[in-house]
Design an enzyme around this catalytic site. Sequence first.
Site, PDB file in Angstrom:
ATOM      1  N   LYS A   1       0.830  -1.216   0.000  1.00  0.00           N
ATOM      2  CA  LYS A   1       0.000   0.000   0.000  1.00  0.00           C
ATOM      3  C   LYS A   1       0.858   1.256   0.000  1.00  0.00           C
ATOM      4  O   LYS A   1       0.631   2.182  -0.784  1.00  0.00           O
ATOM      5  CB  LYS A   1      -0.900  -0.004   1.243  1.00  0.00           C
ATOM      6  CG  LYS A   1      -1.512   1.354   1.571  1.00  0.00           C
ATOM      7  CD  LYS A   1      -2.427   1.300   2.773  1.00  0.00           C
ATOM      8  CE  LYS A   1      -1.769   1.436   4.126  1.00  0.00           C
ATOM      9  NZ  LYS A   1      -1.433   2.804   4.551  1.00  0.00           N
ATOM     10  N   ASN A   2       1.837   1.270   0.911  1.00  0.00           N
ATOM     11  CA  ASN A   2       2.588   2.509   1.098  1.00  0.00           C
ATOM     12  C   ASN A   2       3.608   2.782  -0.011  1.00  0.00           C
ATOM     13  O   ASN A   2       4.316   3.785   0.025  1.00  0.00           O
ATOM     14  CB  ASN A   2       3.257   2.523   2.482  1.00  0.00           C
ATOM     15  CG  ASN A   2       2.212   2.622   3.585  1.00  0.00           C
ATOM     16  OD1 ASN A   2       1.059   2.978   3.318  1.00  0.00           O
ATOM     17  ND2 ASN A   2       2.595   2.295   4.807  1.00  0.00           N
TER      18      ASN A   2
ATOM     19  N   ARG B   1      -3.703   9.759   5.016  1.00  0.00           N
ATOM     20  CA  ARG B   1      -2.566  10.670   5.034  1.00  0.00           C
ATOM     21  C   ARG B   1      -1.886  10.758   3.663  1.00  0.00           C
ATOM     22  O   ARG B   1      -1.397  11.804   3.260  1.00  0.00           O
ATOM     23  CB  ARG B   1      -1.564  10.183   6.074  1.00  0.00           C
ATOM     24  CG  ARG B   1      -0.275  10.973   6.104  1.00  0.00           C
ATOM     25  CD  ARG B   1       0.198  11.138   7.494  1.00  0.00           C
ATOM     26  NE  ARG B   1       1.558  11.608   7.573  1.00  0.00           N
ATOM     27  CZ  ARG B   1       1.899  12.794   8.077  1.00  0.00           C
ATOM     28  NH1 ARG B   1       0.976  13.623   8.507  1.00  0.00           N
ATOM     29  NH2 ARG B   1       3.164  13.136   8.148  1.00  0.00           N
TER      30      ARG B   1
ATOM     31  N   CYS C   1      -5.063   7.215   9.911  1.00  0.00           N
ATOM     32  CA  CYS C   1      -5.112   6.526  11.209  1.00  0.00           C
ATOM     33  C   CYS C   1      -4.694   7.483  12.312  1.00  0.00           C
ATOM     34  O   CYS C   1      -3.769   8.281  12.131  1.00  0.00           O
ATOM     35  CB  CYS C   1      -4.164   5.325  11.198  1.00  0.00           C
ATOM     36  SG  CYS C   1      -4.585   4.070   9.994  1.00  0.00           S
TER      37      CYS C   1
ATOM     38  N   ARG D   1       0.420  13.921  13.738  1.00  0.00           N
ATOM     39  CA  ARG D   1       0.899  13.601  12.385  1.00  0.00           C
ATOM     40  C   ARG D   1       0.929  14.888  11.547  1.00  0.00           C
ATOM     41  O   ARG D   1       0.149  15.063  10.615  1.00  0.00           O
ATOM     42  CB  ARG D   1       0.008  12.539  11.722  1.00  0.00           C
ATOM     43  CG  ARG D   1      -0.047  11.266  12.498  1.00  0.00           C
ATOM     44  CD  ARG D   1      -0.785  10.176  11.764  1.00  0.00           C
ATOM     45  NE  ARG D   1       0.021   9.523  10.744  1.00  0.00           N
ATOM     46  CZ  ARG D   1      -0.425   8.562   9.943  1.00  0.00           C
ATOM     47  NH1 ARG D   1      -1.663   8.157  10.029  1.00  0.00           N
ATOM     48  NH2 ARG D   1       0.375   8.009   9.036  1.00  0.00           N
ATOM     49  N   PRO D   2       1.848  15.788  11.896  1.00  0.00           N
ATOM     50  CA  PRO D   2       1.895  17.055  11.169  1.00  0.00           C
ATOM     51  C   PRO D   2       2.480  16.879   9.765  1.00  0.00           C
ATOM     52  O   PRO D   2       2.992  15.807   9.431  1.00  0.00           O
ATOM     53  CB  PRO D   2       2.839  17.907  12.031  1.00  0.00           C
ATOM     54  CG  PRO D   2       3.731  16.917  12.705  1.00  0.00           C
ATOM     55  CD  PRO D   2       2.923  15.668  12.896  1.00  0.00           C
ATOM     56  N   VAL D   3       2.390  17.942   8.957  1.00  0.00           N
ATOM     57  CA  VAL D   3       3.051  17.922   7.642  1.00  0.00           C
ATOM     58  C   VAL D   3       4.065  19.074   7.574  1.00  0.00           C
ATOM     59  O   VAL D   3       4.385  19.566   6.505  1.00  0.00           O
ATOM     60  CB  VAL D   3       2.030  18.001   6.476  1.00  0.00           C
ATOM     61  CG1 VAL D   3       1.279  16.695   6.326  1.00  0.00           C
ATOM     62  CG2 VAL D   3       1.066  19.165   6.654  1.00  0.00           C
ATOM     63  N   ASP D   4       4.584  19.457   8.720  1.00  0.00           N
ATOM     64  CA  ASP D   4       5.539  20.574   8.801  1.00  0.00           C
ATOM     65  C   ASP D   4       6.749  20.378   7.899  1.00  0.00           C
ATOM     66  O   ASP D   4       7.248  21.304   7.275  1.00  0.00           O
ATOM     67  CB  ASP D   4       6.114  20.719  10.217  1.00  0.00           C
ATOM     68  CG  ASP D   4       5.053  20.935  11.251  1.00  0.00           C
ATOM     69  OD1 ASP D   4       3.882  20.679  10.942  1.00  0.00           O
ATOM     70  OD2 ASP D   4       5.417  21.348  12.362  1.00  0.00           O
TER      71      ASP D   4
ATOM     72  N   ASP E   1       4.544  -0.220  12.014  1.00  0.00           N
ATOM     73  CA  ASP E   1       3.319  -0.837  11.519  1.00  0.00           C
ATOM     74  C   ASP E   1       3.196  -2.310  11.923  1.00  0.00           C
ATOM     75  O   ASP E   1       2.136  -2.907  11.713  1.00  0.00           O
ATOM     76  CB  ASP E   1       3.224  -0.703   9.999  1.00  0.00           C
ATOM     77  CG  ASP E   1       3.090   0.751   9.581  1.00  0.00           C
ATOM     78  OD1 ASP E   1       2.399   1.506  10.282  1.00  0.00           O
ATOM     79  OD2 ASP E   1       3.696   1.140   8.566  1.00  0.00           O
TER      80      ASP E   1
ATOM     81  N   ARG F   1      -8.584  -1.075   4.396  1.00  0.00           N
ATOM     82  CA  ARG F   1      -7.767   0.050   3.924  1.00  0.00           C
ATOM     83  C   ARG F   1      -6.336  -0.405   3.622  1.00  0.00           C
ATOM     84  O   ARG F   1      -5.663   0.214   2.790  1.00  0.00           O
ATOM     85  CB  ARG F   1      -7.718   1.157   4.987  1.00  0.00           C
ATOM     86  CG  ARG F   1      -8.969   1.971   5.112  1.00  0.00           C
ATOM     87  CD  ARG F   1      -8.716   3.206   5.938  1.00  0.00           C
ATOM     88  NE  ARG F   1      -7.496   3.884   5.510  1.00  0.00           N
ATOM     89  CZ  ARG F   1      -6.735   4.628   6.299  1.00  0.00           C
ATOM     90  NH1 ARG F   1      -7.061   4.814   7.553  1.00  0.00           N
ATOM     91  NH2 ARG F   1      -5.651   5.205   5.811  1.00  0.00           N
TER      92      ARG F   1
HETATM   93  N1  EPU Z   1       6.550  13.928  12.019  1.00  0.00           N
HETATM   94  C1  EPU Z   1       6.996  15.136  12.451  1.00  0.00           C
HETATM   95  N2  EPU Z   1       6.954  16.186  11.568  1.00  0.00           N
HETATM   96  C2  EPU Z   1       6.480  16.049  10.321  1.00  0.00           C
HETATM   97  C3  EPU Z   1       6.045  14.794   9.885  1.00  0.00           C
HETATM   98  C4  EPU Z   1       6.083  13.739  10.767  1.00  0.00           C
HETATM   99  O1  EPU Z   1       7.409  15.298  13.596  1.00  0.00           O
HETATM  100  O2  EPU Z   1       6.437  17.037   9.597  1.00  0.00           O
HETATM  101  C5  EPU Z   1       6.523  12.813  12.992  1.00  0.00           C
HETATM  102  C6  EPU Z   1       5.091  12.379  13.261  1.00  0.00           C
HETATM  103  O3  EPU Z   1       4.523  13.151  14.283  1.00  0.00           O
HETATM  104  C7  EPU Z   1       5.252  10.941  13.631  1.00  0.00           C
HETATM  105  C8  EPU Z   1       6.533  10.517  12.894  1.00  0.00           C
HETATM  106  O4  EPU Z   1       7.126  11.703  12.428  1.00  0.00           O
HETATM  107  O5  EPU Z   1       5.456  10.834  15.007  1.00  0.00           O
HETATM  108  C9  EPU Z   1       6.301   9.594  11.718  1.00  0.00           C
HETATM  109  O6  EPU Z   1       5.595  10.251  10.698  1.00  0.00           O
HETATM  110  P1  EPU Z   1       5.918  10.025   9.159  1.00  0.00           P
HETATM  111  O7  EPU Z   1       5.588  11.308   8.473  1.00  0.00           O
HETATM  112  O8  EPU Z   1       7.251   9.433   8.984  1.00  0.00           O
HETATM  113  O9  EPU Z   1       4.896   8.876   8.819  1.00  0.00           O
HETATM  114  P2  EPU Z   1       3.700   9.027   7.814  1.00  0.00           P
HETATM  115  O10 EPU Z   1       4.234   9.501   6.544  1.00  0.00           O
HETATM  116  O11 EPU Z   1       2.615   9.726   8.508  1.00  0.00           O
HETATM  117  C10 EPU Z   1       3.976   6.614   6.874  1.00  0.00           C
HETATM  118  C11 EPU Z   1       3.071   5.463   6.582  1.00  0.00           C
HETATM  119  C12 EPU Z   1       2.590   4.879   7.889  1.00  0.00           C
HETATM  120  C13 EPU Z   1       3.794   4.421   8.682  1.00  0.00           C
HETATM  121  C14 EPU Z   1       4.797   5.567   8.871  1.00  0.00           C
HETATM  122  C15 EPU Z   1       6.089   5.148   9.493  1.00  0.00           C
HETATM  123  C16 EPU Z   1       2.098   6.002   4.460  1.00  0.00           C
HETATM  124  C17 EPU Z   1       0.915   6.451   3.706  1.00  0.00           C
HETATM  125  N3  EPU Z   1       1.969   5.924   5.780  1.00  0.00           N
HETATM  126  O12 EPU Z   1       3.217   7.536   7.647  1.00  0.00           O
HETATM  127  O13 EPU Z   1       1.778   3.775   7.568  1.00  0.00           O
HETATM  128  O14 EPU Z   1       3.377   3.957   9.948  1.00  0.00           O
HETATM  129  O15 EPU Z   1       5.104   6.150   7.598  1.00  0.00           O
HETATM  130  O16 EPU Z   1       6.756   4.233   8.682  1.00  0.00           O
HETATM  131  O17 EPU Z   1       3.125   5.729   3.879  1.00  0.00           O
HETATM  132  C18 EPU Z   1      -0.028   2.275   7.792  1.00  0.00           C
HETATM  133  O18 EPU Z   1       0.256   1.830   6.681  1.00  0.00           O
HETATM  134  O19 EPU Z   1      -0.875   1.720   8.541  1.00  0.00           O
HETATM  135  C19 EPU Z   1       0.636   3.474   8.279  1.00  0.00           C
HETATM  136  C20 EPU Z   1       0.180   4.165   9.312  1.00  0.00           C
END
Ligand code: EPU
Length: 424
Positions: free
Chosen positions: A28-29, A100, A124, A129-132, A312, A405
């Site tokens: 998926k990812n 996300r 989820c 889960r910011p996008v900063d 995960d 999902r």
């Molecule tokens: N974070 C920050 N600042 C940011 C972005 C993220 O501090 O600007 C922190 C978040 O708060 C969090 C951590 O970084 O604590 C991880 O976030 P990240 O952005 O790396 O993860 P994601 O992109 O939200 C993806 C996967 C997740 C998986 C994580 C970690 C996708 C669509 N989602 O999420 O997958 O757990 O990476 O590998 O690729 C799932 O498939 O069930 C799932 C949740």
Amino acid sequence: MAITTATERIRTIGGRVLRGRVAIGGAKNAALPAMAAALLTEEDCVLENVPLLEDVVVMTELLRALGAEVDLDTERHRVRIRAAEIESFEPPPELVARMRASFLVTGPLLARFGRARSIPPGGCQLGSRPVDVDLRGFRKFGAQVEVTESGFELRSGRLRGCEIYMDYPSHTGTENLLMAACLAQGTTTILNAAAEPEIVNLGQILQDMGARISGLGTSRIVVQGVDRLRGYRASVLPDRLEAGTLAIAAAITHGEVILDHVREADMAPLTHKLREAGAEVWWSESSMLVRAPGPLYATEIQALPFPGFPTDLQAAFAVLMTQAQGRSRIFERVFNDRLRYTSELQRMGARIELIDRQQAIIEGPVKLQGTAVRALDIRSGACLVLAGLVAEGETIVLEAHHLRRGYEDLVGKLAALGADIHYA
Ligand code: EPU
């Protein structure tokens, strides 16, 4: 395939030993960013080995809403995308709220068209889960980023290559910035980049489109921007999370299962921990055999960005810990609230002490008792399904629609391996 919102239940009678062979599907990812990458070109993009998941359907509808032609061939597990004429630069909020990965269209839209607008993405609930990281990166490229009441408004001329230091190696953040960098003018260096296999898969697809990228799979990715990208024909890499979930299922039931179409390097963090816990893992090219003829032992896992233990699989591994002799420990270091499922496991009799929102101690072995439990998200849903496999009596996983999902037919695959499990 339609998006389902119906509340579903999964019923399991525990105690069956899993045996047999199962084919692992595409990740998926990796599929979702690859689909978003099609926005970077007006040419045809064809993606194979696409898992049939609700999130893939959401991305299909989202790309269509932007004006792309998208044809999802469910029989062939293939999606064809042509984003020749884009009419909207704002993905529908109701779709962005669902996952996300929807935010991954912002980087490509900004890079190719100089504009994008989005609400903050949903998905989820695992803590903050910011996008900063994405937004700071876009600003570094020279884009104007306005944070409005409803979300983000992004505008720019041609993006300018730059050096970006990521405060955190965000998975989707790295993907968004990597895609944007491909069409920027000049060289972009991303420092403290994430190195997940799904990001490497995306980078290779971008290379196939004509992008000039080095350092994939390391914390320093360098991109020489190009003026245009062509279409791609690519395949989604095998899902290490589906494989990991089934591998843990094999171990906790003391069964013997062969997983086909798996990549050894991607599975290394889990393989190490399974062996440490007393399970056996054998490899033959892209097949992984998992068996656990003897007892399982306590271990410690720390969920971290790749090649750390995958967050995960943290919840699924907790089930193994309930079956292992001794005191196991979980330290979830990626998300700040991803242990909420433990209260559901406790309702099944698991002996879990929460130290705080990121650390837990699990005492085993415990005979779990079947009862009704609630899936909170994709991976906690899988965890409860696994708990049902080893519980006494019947386990009913409520709100099991979360699983659709992220897993293609987990119930069918477990049933084919001998589990007494079905949707109800
Ligand atoms: N974070 C920050 N600042 C940011 C972005 C993220 O501090 O600007 C922190 C978040 O708060 C969090 C951590 O970084 O604590 C991880 O976030 P990240 O952005 O790396 O993860 P994601 O992109 O939200 C993806 C996967 C997740 C998986 C994580 C970690 C996708 C669509 N989602 O999420 O997958 O757990 O990476 O590998 O690729 C799932 O498939 O069930 C799932 C949740």
